[in-house]
Motif scaffolding. Structure first.
Motif, PDB file in Angstrom:
ATOM      1  N   ALA A 162       0.818  -1.216   0.000  1.00 12.00           N
ATOM      2  CA  ALA A 162       0.000   0.000   0.000  1.00 12.00           C
ATOM      3  C   ALA A 162       0.852   1.266   0.000  1.00 12.00           C
ATOM      4  CB  ALA A 162      -0.926  -0.001   1.213  1.00 12.00           C
TER       5      ALA A 162
ATOM      6  N   ASP B 273      -6.688   7.587  -0.906  1.00  9.78           N
ATOM      7  CA  ASP B 273      -8.073   7.522  -1.374  1.00  9.78           C
ATOM      8  C   ASP B 273      -8.373   6.240  -2.153  1.00  9.78           C
ATOM      9  OD1 ASP B 273      -6.759   8.102  -3.746  1.00  9.78           O
ATOM     10  OD2 ASP B 273      -8.066   9.769  -4.292  1.00  9.78           O
ATOM     11  N   ALA B 274      -7.347   5.451  -2.434  1.00  9.70           N
ATOM     12  CA  ALA B 274      -7.534   4.150  -3.100  1.00  9.70           C
ATOM     13  C   ALA B 274      -7.146   3.003  -2.166  1.00  9.70           C
ATOM     14  CB  ALA B 274      -6.726   4.088  -4.387  1.00  9.70           C
ATOM     15  N   GLY B 275      -7.088   3.270  -0.875  1.00  8.22           N
ATOM     16  CA  GLY B 275      -6.802   2.210   0.086  1.00  8.22           C
ATOM     17  C   GLY B 275      -5.337   2.043   0.425  1.00  8.22           C
ATOM     18  N   GLY B 276      -4.504   2.946  -0.071  1.00  8.66           N
ATOM     19  CA  GLY B 276      -3.075   2.868   0.209  1.00  8.66           C
ATOM     20  C   GLY B 276      -2.663   3.781   1.348  1.00  8.66           C
TER      21      GLY B 276
ATOM     22  N   HIS C 164      -9.638   3.182  -9.812  1.00  3.25           N
ATOM     23  CA  HIS C 164      -9.705   3.182  -8.349  1.00  3.25           C
ATOM     24  C   HIS C 164      -9.743   1.753  -7.814  1.00  3.25           C
ATOM     25  CE1 HIS C 164     -11.480   3.524  -4.321  1.00  3.25           C
ATOM     26  NE2 HIS C 164     -10.812   4.664  -4.278  1.00  3.25           N
ATOM     27  N   ASP C 165     -10.581   0.894  -8.414  1.00  2.00           N
ATOM     28  CA  ASP C 165     -10.669  -0.500  -7.968  1.00  2.00           C
ATOM     29  C   ASP C 165      -9.344  -1.228  -8.166  1.00  2.00           C
ATOM     30  OD1 ASP C 165     -13.269  -0.235  -7.133  1.00  2.00           O
ATOM     31  OD2 ASP C 165     -14.135  -1.162  -8.925  1.00  2.00           O
TER      32      ASP C 165
ATOM     33  N   THR D 299      -6.978  -0.120  -5.453  1.00  3.83           N
ATOM     34  CA  THR D 299      -7.369  -0.702  -4.171  1.00  3.83           C
ATOM     35  C   THR D 299      -6.949  -2.167  -4.096  1.00  3.83           C
ATOM     36  OG1 THR D 299      -9.210   0.843  -3.968  1.00  3.83           O
ATOM     37  CG2 THR D 299      -9.320  -1.151  -2.627  1.00  3.83           C
ATOM     38  N   HIS D 300      -7.209  -2.926  -5.147  1.00  2.00           N
ATOM     39  CA  HIS D 300      -6.813  -4.341  -5.167  1.00  2.00           C
ATOM     40  C   HIS D 300      -5.291  -4.487  -5.127  1.00  2.00           C
ATOM     41  CE1 HIS D 300     -10.661  -6.362  -5.562  1.00  2.00           C
ATOM     42  NE2 HIS D 300     -11.035  -5.428  -6.426  1.00  2.00           N
TER      43      HIS D 300
ATOM     44  N   ALA E 112      -3.207  -2.300  -3.702  1.00  2.14           N
ATOM     45  CA  ALA E 112      -2.787  -1.883  -2.357  1.00  2.14           C
ATOM     46  C   ALA E 112      -2.924  -3.012  -1.349  1.00  2.14           C
ATOM     47  CB  ALA E 112      -3.599  -0.669  -1.898  1.00  2.14           C
ATOM     48  N   HIS E 113      -3.923  -3.861  -1.516  1.00  2.00           N
ATOM     49  CA  HIS E 113      -4.178  -4.947  -0.566  1.00  2.00           C
ATOM     50  C   HIS E 113      -3.591  -6.283  -1.012  1.00  2.00           C
ATOM     51  CE1 HIS E 113      -6.626  -2.521   2.070  1.00  2.00           C
ATOM     52  NE2 HIS E 113      -7.204  -2.009   1.016  1.00  2.00           N
TER      53      HIS E 113
END
Length: 186
Positions: free
Chosen positions: A66, A72-75, A121-122, A125-126, A128-129
């Motif tokens: 991340a 804002d994208a989960g990072g 964005h998705d 997010t994917h 980052a995780h």
């Protein structure tokens, strides 16, 4: 196989990480322990160029995947200088893991610099995780084909680009859902 950026990310890549990546919050104290575990496996990974699956899962669980993604994208988007220090520390522990991680983060950087799509964005997010893996294929633009005709060419088509050619080298291609590719324009 790798997917186009105009297609949604796959649900979950179990080969990339484990369920602990999302269930455990990243601890600031976990980074030294993760580096020690990565270093312990380096003797078997580096000489054989083995895919560092456990190391990538540990990086995800520690929140390291991340660090290159905006909040804002989960990072957590840490300072770029500090991120490069952590790359260097990882490389000191295991070159294979550092190469895979930095190529993945380069794909993140290209995605951040590109025009956004409905799925940007998705995807971030994917990434980052640790749910998906992306990498880059750009050697054909630099070292692999200097002074020769382009190996990969991009042509504008009605709804985007058509890319044709051969990418000579992509770190982790068999494990990637997405590959950021470089191409020459005709």
């Amino acid at each position: 196989p790798p997917r186009a950026l105009n297609s949604p990310p796959p649900a979950y890549n179990a080969a990339m990480t484990t369920s602990t990546a999302l269930s455990q919050p990243a601890s600031p104290d976990s980074w030294p322990a993760v580096l020690a575990q990565i270093a312990d496996r380096a003797a078997e990974l580096d000489p054989a160029s083995t895919w560092p699956q456990k190391n990538l899962a540990e990086l995800a669980a520690a929140g390291a995947l991340a660090w290159s993604v905006p909040a804002d994208a989960g990072g957590t988007a840490i300072d770029p200088v500090e991120l490069h220090r952590r790359y260097a520390a990882c490389a000191s522990a295991c070159l294979t893991t550092a190469l895979v991680w930095t190529q993945r983060d380069s794909a993140v950087g290209f995605l951040l610099g590109a025009d956004p799509t409905p799925f940007t964005h998705d995807l971030l997010t994917h990434l980052a995780h640790g749910h998906i893996f992306a990498t880059i294929g750009i050697a054909q633009l630099t070292t692999s084909r200097q002074h020769l005709p382009p190996q990969v060419v991009a042509r504008r088509v009605p709804h985007g680009w058509r890319i044709a050619g051969k990418i000579p080298w992509v770190t982790g291609a068999p494990h990637a859902e997405y590959i950021t590719c470089g191409a020459a324009l005709p």
